[in-house]
Design an enzyme around this catalytic site. Structure first.
Site, short mmCIF file in Angstrom:
data_model
loop_
_atom_site.label_atom_id
_atom_site.label_comp_id
_atom_site.label_asym_id
_atom_site.label_seq_id
_atom_site.Cartn_x
_atom_site.Cartn_y
_atom_site.Cartn_z
N GLU A 323 -1.77 -1.88 -1.83
CA GLU A 323 -1.20 -2.98 -0.90
C GLU A 323 -1.48 -2.39 0.49
O GLU A 323 -1.34 -1.17 0.84
CB GLU A 323 0.37 -2.83 -0.90
N CYS A 324 -2.26 -3.39 1.48
CA CYS A 324 -1.97 -3.12 2.98
C CYS A 324 -2.92 -1.67 3.27
O CYS A 324 -4.23 -1.51 2.86
CB CYS A 324 -0.85 -3.26 3.59
N GLY A 325 -2.30 -0.58 3.54
CA GLY A 325 -2.75 0.65 3.93
C GLY A 325 -3.22 1.21 2.63
O GLY A 325 -4.59 1.79 2.74
N SER A 414 -4.53 -6.31 -1.80
CA SER A 414 -4.27 -6.99 -0.75
C SER A 414 -3.65 -6.60 0.34
O SER A 414 -3.03 -5.52 0.27
CB SER A 414 -3.52 -8.30 -1.30
#
Length: 433
Positions: A323-325, A414
């Site tokens: 996720e993200c980072g 994502s």
């Protein structure tokens, strides 16, 4: 439902007319003050947030869960509040943004559970207008339970007098908190600096508690009735599955509810630190949460043991959810706002660059395999990749396309931060061997 199932506990909802009014500092100070009196304090945070809860956890000594009528759902909110009321002497809820901002808003949440609101108002640069703002917040929605207001960042005793002189007698001011840099919490581009990075956090919390001690908030608010929610028996969808989770200063954005759900589904959790270049523990699946990889480019680009073990995990076809980072760490390269780049894992083709303006913000949901997960997005980076998304998230409100979801071999990644309890079945599918 029987009457004796109701649990009663003093509760207060701290909110504000806008962001940056100081409500996290004062919520933390209030929690610490009552904890110091020997009371059990449970704090909740409205909406998606990873940073404020860490501060509030340090202040209260208990885990801080998120409440949101859309992302976590009313049933989840009701269950967590009811559970907390069973052992707490005081429940505090910190709002997000302004009292009436968002759909649903902090006001919607407070009214749903009958928790009285206490707006924190930054009085910098104002005098009698404080009364007008307080009156507007109190009267805008008459059905909303209202406890009073709290004046923050007051400059002097004379300033406090001017703030209060126009306040209607029917509207209580619970205190005038003087401006105090010794309790102010530091910020960076995604919000507050994480608790584990504030060396003098304990001193700041004690100073905030000392300021609370000068207000009427030393008295407990009235008890509120919390009613039980329906409980769901979760099948052991992840029984026998061992999930390795990155957790350090670069990867710290973890909802306690997400970890709790994985355990309830039967998973065994093991943690490792990419920053410390730790080898991946034996695992059937990996979870790379969000965080601040852009602040640790040098360390992450040279962590040989972590890199090699993660590459071996993916080469073996084992699941990896990012996720993200966590997704940024998988890319070929990551560039910070100064233009400095670091080589990342090279497991997901692409390059991300940190900008100075928000690139994604808001509540979103994504449907994968017929199952929908809810969550949120909040990032300053933009990513370029040759991969075609397997899906796009949908925004909870407003128009425009949501975040892309990528699948690359055994990797699912994502920008979306998922709230796992919103769909346990969908969550389990992300970590199935």
């Amino acid at each position: 439902m029987v009457a004796d199932a109701v649990r009663r506990c003093p509760a207060l909802f701290l909110t504000a007319p806008a962001s940056h009014q100081g409500k996290t500092t004062l919520t933390a100070g209030l929690a610490r003050y009552h904890r110091d009196q020997g009371r059990v304090v449970r704090v909740f945070k409205t909406g998606p947030d990873y940073l404020d809860p860490y501060i509030l956890e340090k202040a209260s000594g208990n885990p801080v869960y998120s409440l949101d009528l859309w992302m976590t759902g009313e049933t989840d909110c009701r269950r967590r509040l009811y559970d907390a009321a069973g052992g707490a002497d005081l429940i505090l809820i910190e709002g997000s943004m302004g009292l009436f901002d968002g759909t649903p808003s902090s006001a919607d949440l407070a009214e749903t559970f009958g928790v009285p609101v206490l707006p924190v108002i930054d009085t910098t640069g104002m005098a009698q207008t404080f009364a007008a703002i307080a009156h507007g917040l109190a009267s805008f929605r008459p059905s909303l339970p209202f406890h009073g207001v709290l004046a923050n960042r007051v400059a002097s005793a004379r300033h406090a007098e001017m703030l209060l002189e126009a306040l209607p007698p029917t509207l209580r001011c619970l205190g005038t908190v003087m401006r105090d840099d010794a309790m102010t919490l530091p910020e960076r581009h995604l919000g507050l600096v994480p608790a584990q990075e504030i060396d003098d956090l304990e001193l700041r919390l004690q100073q905030a508690a000392a300021r609370i001690a000068t207000t009427a908030l030393t008295e407990l608010p009235p008890p509120i009735a919390f009613r039980p929610a329906s409980t769901e028996v979760l099948p052991p969808l992840l029984a026998g599955v061992r999930i390795a989770i990155a957790h350090d200063k670069a990867f710290s954005f973890l909802y306690p509810a997400n970890l709790q759900l994985l355990t309830e589904l039967g998973a065994e959790l093991a943690f490792f630190s990419p920053l410390a270049d730790e080898e991946l523990p034996p695992a059937d699946a990996v979870y790379l949460p969000g965080g601040y990889p852009e602040l640790h480019l040098a360390a992450l680009s040279t962590n040989v043991r972590t890199r090699d073990s993660l590459r071996a995990h993916v080469a073996a076809g084992k699941s990896l959810y990012a996720e993200c980072g966590g997704m940024l760490y998988l890319l070929d390269k990551l560039t910070d706002k100064l233009g400095q780049s670091g080589q990342m894992l090279g497991l997901l083709p692409g390059h991300a660059t940190l900008g100075r303006r928000l690139a994604g913000l808001g509540l979103q949901s994504v449907t994968l395999g017929g199952q929908t997960l809810r969550g949120h997005t909040f990032h300053y980076t933009t990513t370029t990749t040759p991969l075609a998304p397997i899906a796009h998230a949908q925004r909870a409100s407003g128009s425009g396309q949501g975040e892309a979801v990528y699948r690359h071999g055994s990797i699912v990644a994502s920008y979306l931060h998922a709230y796992f309890p919103s769909n346990p079945v969908a969550t389990a599918s992300l970590f199935k061997p």
